[in-house]
Each structure stands twice: as C-alpha cells, then as structure tokens.
Design an enzyme around this catalytic site. Structure first.
Site, PDB file in Angstrom:
ATOM      1  N   LYS A 117       0.854  -1.353  -0.011  1.00 50.36           N
ATOM      2  CA  LYS A 117      -0.130  -0.055  -0.072  1.00 50.36           C
ATOM      3  C   LYS A 117       1.016   1.286  -0.065  1.00 50.36           C
ATOM      4  CE  LYS A 117      -3.972  -2.354  -0.150  1.00 50.36           C
ATOM      5  NZ  LYS A 117      -3.566  -3.513  -0.495  1.00 50.36           N
TER       6      LYS A 117
HETATM    7  C1  PLP Z   1     -10.319  -2.709  -1.471  1.00 49.73           C
HETATM    8  C2  PLP Z   1      -9.529  -3.726  -0.352  1.00 49.73           C
HETATM    9  N1  PLP Z   1     -10.043  -3.692   0.885  1.00 49.73           N
HETATM   10  C3  PLP Z   1      -9.716  -4.264   1.858  1.00 49.73           C
HETATM   11  C4  PLP Z   1      -8.283  -4.741   1.867  1.00 49.73           C
HETATM   12  C5  PLP Z   1      -7.791  -5.472   2.757  1.00 49.73           C
HETATM   13  O1  PLP Z   1      -6.590  -4.801   3.438  1.00 49.73           O
HETATM   14  P1  PLP Z   1      -5.482  -5.766   4.461  1.00 49.73           P
HETATM   15  O2  PLP Z   1      -4.796  -6.600   3.857  1.00 49.73           O
HETATM   16  O3  PLP Z   1      -4.971  -4.494   5.221  1.00 49.73           O
HETATM   17  O4  PLP Z   1      -6.584  -6.453   5.462  1.00 49.73           O
HETATM   18  C6  PLP Z   1      -7.627  -4.847   0.690  1.00 49.73           C
HETATM   19  C7  PLP Z   1      -6.354  -5.638   0.347  1.00 49.73           C
HETATM   20  O5  PLP Z   1      -5.565  -5.251  -0.343  1.00 49.73           O
HETATM   21  C8  PLP Z   1      -8.390  -4.341  -0.640  1.00 49.73           C
HETATM   22  O6  PLP Z   1      -7.565  -4.116  -1.724  1.00 49.73           O
END
Ligand code: PLP
Length: 396
Positions: A189
């Site tokens: 990210k």
């Molecule tokens: C649109 C979206 N929402 C939620 C997430 C979940 O993020 P995390 O890996 O920090 O839980 C991601 C992960 O890439 C994502 O692309």
C-alpha cells in the site's frame, strides 16, 4: 530488479519505499522496551486523524480488521443488507458475511471502476443498513452523490479506503466522508507497516470499535503499566485487533511524507498515460477533474481478445519480458464462495474482470522503467493472443 528462481531479472510489480528514517524508528522501538500498542501507535493514530480530519482513529492489524470492527461497532448483523461492489478484494465482502449480514453487489462506473451511485439507489431495500464504498485503485468514488444518497435513505456510509490514503475528493481527504473509514497499511500500500490498518471516523463508533478490538477491556495496557495492570474490567465479548508499536514505527515517517509519495505515484501515472497513447489495444485509467488519486494502482484495461485468458496471456508475456504485473481484481462473485451472492446486473464489473491489469507504479520506479514497461506492453500486445496463457500474480 528482483532475481527470479530461473535467474532472470524481474522489474517487480511492487516494492515498498522504506528509508533509513523508517528503519531507525523501528530500531528505536525495539530498544525502547515497549513493543506492543503504546506511544508509537498512539502517534500514528494522532497523525492519521490529523491528515484525514477525523474525530477519532484506532490503529489495527489490517484494513480487514478495521472493516470488521466498523460493522460490529455499528451493530450490523443478521437480517441487514450492505451494498458494495464486486470489483474489490474479497475482504470487503467477507467482513459483511462474517457479521451475519448479507452483502449485495452492484455495478461500478465505467470510467473510474468505482461504485455507481445510480446502481446503489436501485438496490436499496427496507433491510439496507449501509453502503460500503471502495475507492478503487486510490481514485475517490463519487462522494457527493453517495453521501447525499446515504443521508436521504438514513444509511450508514463506510469507506473502504484501503487504496486511498492521501487521496482527496473536491479538496477534502478521502476517509472523512463516511461514518467510518478503513485504511490499509498492507505491504504493497501507499503507506505500509507490513501488515496494519486504521479505522477513522465518528468518535462514538471508533471508541466502540476500540473497545471491541481490545478484548472488550475498558483500559489499554499502556495506561495500566506499572502497578495498575489489574485495574481493568471486561465490559463486552471483544476480540483482539490492536496494532503493535513495532509495526506502527514502520509507518510513522512514511505517513509524514505521504504527499511526496502520492506526488511521485501521480508523476509516474502521468508518464504512463502519455506514453500509452501510442499503444493500441488498451485503455489507460481515467481521472476525474475534482479528485487527487492516491495512485495505489495504475490499472490499464487490456482489450486483447475480451477474455481474462487474453489479458492473462499478455501478463505472462510481460513476465517473460521481465515485467511483473498484478490483477485488481478478480470480481468477488467469480469465486466459488460467492457464486450465488445476491447481486444486481454487473456488466461493467464483469468486463473489467476480464480486462484489468495493474502495472508497476511505486515511488522507487524510475521514469525509464515506465518506458521499459510500455515498450514491453506494446510488444506483448503485438504478439497477440497466441502467447501462452498463464495465471498472473493476484496480490491483494
Ligand atoms: C479494496 C480492499 N479492501 C480491503 C483490503 C484488505 O486490506 P488488508 O490486507 O490490510 O486487510 C484490501 C487489500 O488489499 C483491498 O484491496
């Protein structure tokens, strides 16, 4: 460059921007004697809250955790419907199912691939409790229409801002529109702590989420250290989602340079789009006039033969030419778990599922690398669908 197992060099799809100041902050934390949630995490919360202009912030182990807590804190559960899009990572939908509510998928807009406010309006029922907006690739969704819609129908508005720290809509930070918003600090990210996330928004809901995400314990250990470690009560059946200071330390300085990180991503995106004008067979990403995208992803739509296999063949050809790519996303309803998920017509989502391809776009990428990727893409498209198929990397 990353060396692959077969000895070839690969321009990676992503590389985090970790500098000496980030490493020094982690070392300082390791030497401090305090590794779990404490002063570094509190500072990260304070700084994200200030960046977004939110009432409150709770640092958690992932964006998934933040979204899960958002739903729990808002009391969403069995019998409730949450409207979202299928062009997202499975986490956005998994969390709705996890609290016993029903996810309802609606289509996205063709230019930004963000949730379509008209489709949301058409999907609202008496059981709809919330709209979960994903700011796809870091480009803000149409928050003017979505906030008005939520207000008019008395719905909660949640922002899945996993991709969008540093983005603005009409000059206002993404994450400041919803009742609650969730950021991701996952490894790829814009700001990363390796794994991590942040819940921001209405104070009442964030404080409830903090309580739930801290085992239901009414006072954090950082406040109870020393002789008062027993001075706490458990006031609800909580879970554990708090971020550690070791991870928070990785993100602190990145957060302070988020403007610079986003500017560099935007410059690379501009370089891609101007070079891709001369390449047939694909569509570069659209940017609306009233936004600043965080450019977490630079997503082209490959019009190879109109199938995911055609797009995957281009990705495989690029890999052979030394360029890493990814796919965001395989639509949620294409997965076996969600084949019978409740959904409205999704023609744009389905088409995007066949076409989207994420190219390398991160601060450490040189402008010369952009030229290299575009040249490789031009050659891969010219080689045509005869190229051997293969599944591209599908990192979240
Ligand atoms: C649109 C979206 N929402 C939620 C997430 C979940 O993020 P995390 O890996 O920090 O839980 C991601 C992960 O890439 C994502 O692309």
């Amino acid at each position: 460059m990353t060396a692959l197992r077969d000895g070839t060099d690969l321009l990676p799809w992503h590389r985090p921007d970790i500098r000496d100041e980030d490493i020094a902050e982690v070392v300082d934390t390791l030497r401090s004697g305090w590794l779990t949630t404490g002063p570094k995490t509190e500072l990260l919360e304070t700084e994200v809250r200030a960046l977004v202009g939110a009432e409150a912030a709770f640092a958690v182990t992932s964006c998934t955790a933040a979204l899960h807590l958002a739903l729990l804190a808002a009391g969403i559960g069995a019998g409730d419907e949450v409207i979202t899009t299928g062009l997202t990572f499975c986490a956005s939908v998994n969390v709705v199912a996890a609290v016993g509510a029903e996810p309802v998928l609606v289509d996205v807009e063709d230019d930004t691939l963000n949730i379509d406010p008209d489709a949301v309006r058409a999907a609202i029922t008496a059981r709809t409790k919330a709209v979960l907006v994903v700011h796809y690739a870091g480009h803000p969704a149409d928050m003017h229409r979505l906030t008005r819609l939520a207000e008019a129908h008395g719905l909660l508005l949640f922002e899945d801002a996993a991709h969008a720290i540093g983005a603005t809509y009409r000059g206002r930070p993404v994450g400041s529109f919803g009742d609650l918003a969730a950021f991701s600090f996952y490894a790829n990210k814009v700001v990363t702590t390796g794994e991590g996330g942040m819940l921001v928004g209405r104070r009442d809901l964030v404080e409830r989420a903090r309580l739930i995400g801290r085992h239901g314990i009414d006072r954090p250990i950082w406040d109870r250290q020393g002789s008062r470690t027993r001075a706490y009560d458990v006031v609800l059946p909580g879970i554990k989602y708090n971020l550690s200071d070791v991870l928070a330390a990785i993100g602190l300085h990145q957060l302070r340079r988020v403007g610079e990180l986003v500017d560099r991503r935007a410059a690379l995106a501009l370089a891609y789009t101007s070079r891709l004008r001369s390449v047939g067979g694909l569509v570069p990403p659209a940017v609306r006039a009233d936004v600043r995208s965080a450019w977490h992803l630079y997503v082209v739509r490959v019009r190879a033969d109109g199938t995911a296999a055609g797009r995957d063949a281009v990705a495989e050809d690029l890999r052979r030419r030394g360029v890493g790519t990814s796919v965001h996303f395989i639509p949620v309803h294409w997965f076996s778990q969600y084949r019978s998920i409740r959904r409205h017509d999704l023609p744009v989502t389905d088409r995007a599922g066949h076409e989207v391809l994420s190219l390398p776009c991160y601060p450490g990428l040189a402008t010369a690398d952009v030229t290299r990727v575009v040249d490789a893409l031009r050659d891969a498209l010219a080689a045509g669908p005869a190229a051997e198929g293969g599944a591209p990397c599908t990192a979240s």
